[in-house]
Design an enzyme around this catalytic site. Sequence first.
Site, mmCIF file in Angstrom:
data_model
loop_
_atom_site.group_PDB
_atom_site.id
_atom_site.type_symbol
_atom_site.label_atom_id
_atom_site.label_comp_id
_atom_site.label_asym_id
_atom_site.label_seq_id
_atom_site.Cartn_x
_atom_site.Cartn_y
_atom_site.Cartn_z
ATOM 1 N N TYR A 150 24.556 -65.872 -83.070
ATOM 2 C CA TYR A 150 23.806 -67.081 -82.850
ATOM 3 C C TYR A 150 22.785 -67.447 -83.928
ATOM 4 C CZ TYR A 150 21.209 -70.813 -80.621
ATOM 5 O OH TYR A 150 20.387 -71.851 -80.302
ATOM 6 N N ASP A 152 20.379 -62.994 -90.780
ATOM 7 C CA ASP A 152 19.636 -63.539 -89.708
ATOM 8 C C ASP A 152 18.735 -62.447 -89.095
ATOM 9 O OD1 ASP A 152 18.650 -64.888 -87.505
ATOM 10 O OD2 ASP A 152 20.165 -65.805 -86.885
ATOM 11 N N LYS A 178 10.362 -65.710 -84.756
ATOM 12 C CA LYS A 178 9.476 -65.019 -83.450
ATOM 13 C C LYS A 178 8.378 -63.858 -83.815
ATOM 14 C CE LYS A 178 14.217 -64.772 -81.202
ATOM 15 N NZ LYS A 178 13.959 -65.663 -80.235
#
Length: 431
Positions: free
Chosen positions: A146, A241, A269
């Site tokens: 994702y 990613d 994050k």
Amino acid sequence: MDWTRSRSEKLYEQACTIMPGGVNSPVRSFKGMGTAPAFIKSGRGAYLIDEDGHDYVDYICSWGPLLHGHCHPSIRSALENQLSRGWTYGAPTEAEIHLAELVRNMMPCMQMMRMVNSGTEATMSAIRLARGVTKRKKIIKFNGCYHGHGDSLLVQMGSGGLTFGEPNSPGVLADLAQHTLVAEYNDLEQVENLFREYRTDIAGIILEPIPGNMGLLFPQSGFLEGLRSLCDEYGSLLIFDEVMTGFRVAQGGACEVYGVEPDLVCLGKVIGGGLPVGAYGGKRELMQEISPIGGVYQAGTLSGNPLAMVAGFETLKRLQEIKPWKQFNDYMSELAAGFKNAASRANIDLQFNSMGSMFGFFFHPGPVTTKLEVDKCDFLRFKHFFVGMLEKGIYLAPSQYEAGFLSTVHGSEELSRTINSIESCMETLDS
């Protein structure tokens, strides 16, 4: 203890009247878990406290960024200091430089970077850069990885595996999705076949080098190295990613663990310490193609927000200072033993994966290495286990497809409470 969450349930009912599903991000709804989400009032250290006064050992950590737990004193102090001087300027700040230099020091392949506001922005921008630099249209992604909700990335595996991606959300145009090719994670042969078929039109490959959106999986030997070689051979870019794994599986992320250097890295994050943030970067010659010095356009009014910059800097600086990797490994070893021993006594098949401060577990009889294998796990058993753990005050990710996280403030008390809860819940599953 009475774990009735009457106030959370009332708030959820109210929220459902004004927000889709009662939430601002889908997984928070606990959809499919058979229970209303706990509405959180506060967080402190390794714990969350809900609106009904229940405390939970938190293994979500705001989906990764709270590497040092909730309300860490040094991070809170940095935020309070910045807040007294302003919280957004729409202009450059020294804090942006300090954080970028620290990120580069810890992840040297990030020679130059651009701060953005989310992981989705980072991946969208990296893909635009790859297309802009190579003058090619197609990208390769992997089933189960994702990368945010950008249109090019909300695609699923088409029939037969080696095909164009198919939109997996209304509103994603098939004409756009056709430029995303989807392969099975850990299947290097599929990627080789895609390059042979579309050799002059693949701008790059994007993947989670260590997927955290399928529970937690690992690349098989030679997989990442093979992707690097294919990109070199065909003139495409390799994009990691590491929004989830960056600074969590190791100080230098998956790049450090596997010794494979991508062309571009996407972060998020942790580098904002829990505030909205993202970043993409990599080789200097590529990043110099970004506006205002290059022709590939990307912008953001709140990018490099000073609150996020100081929180991220304090988070990463503390990580360098305390070097918690042995602490994480020791905790994970005991947590894994707790899961496996309890499952064995209950005669339940279970797999447990961990690296650094991330973990995942699967109710499955054998190794789990691909999305197809995750799909074969016992989701009903996971649901019952999740609800049982929540009622005992253990806050796990509400999906078999999500990873769990530790913080540096998880200790022996939290571990003991968690293992006791695991043992109790496993017993109830053996029926």
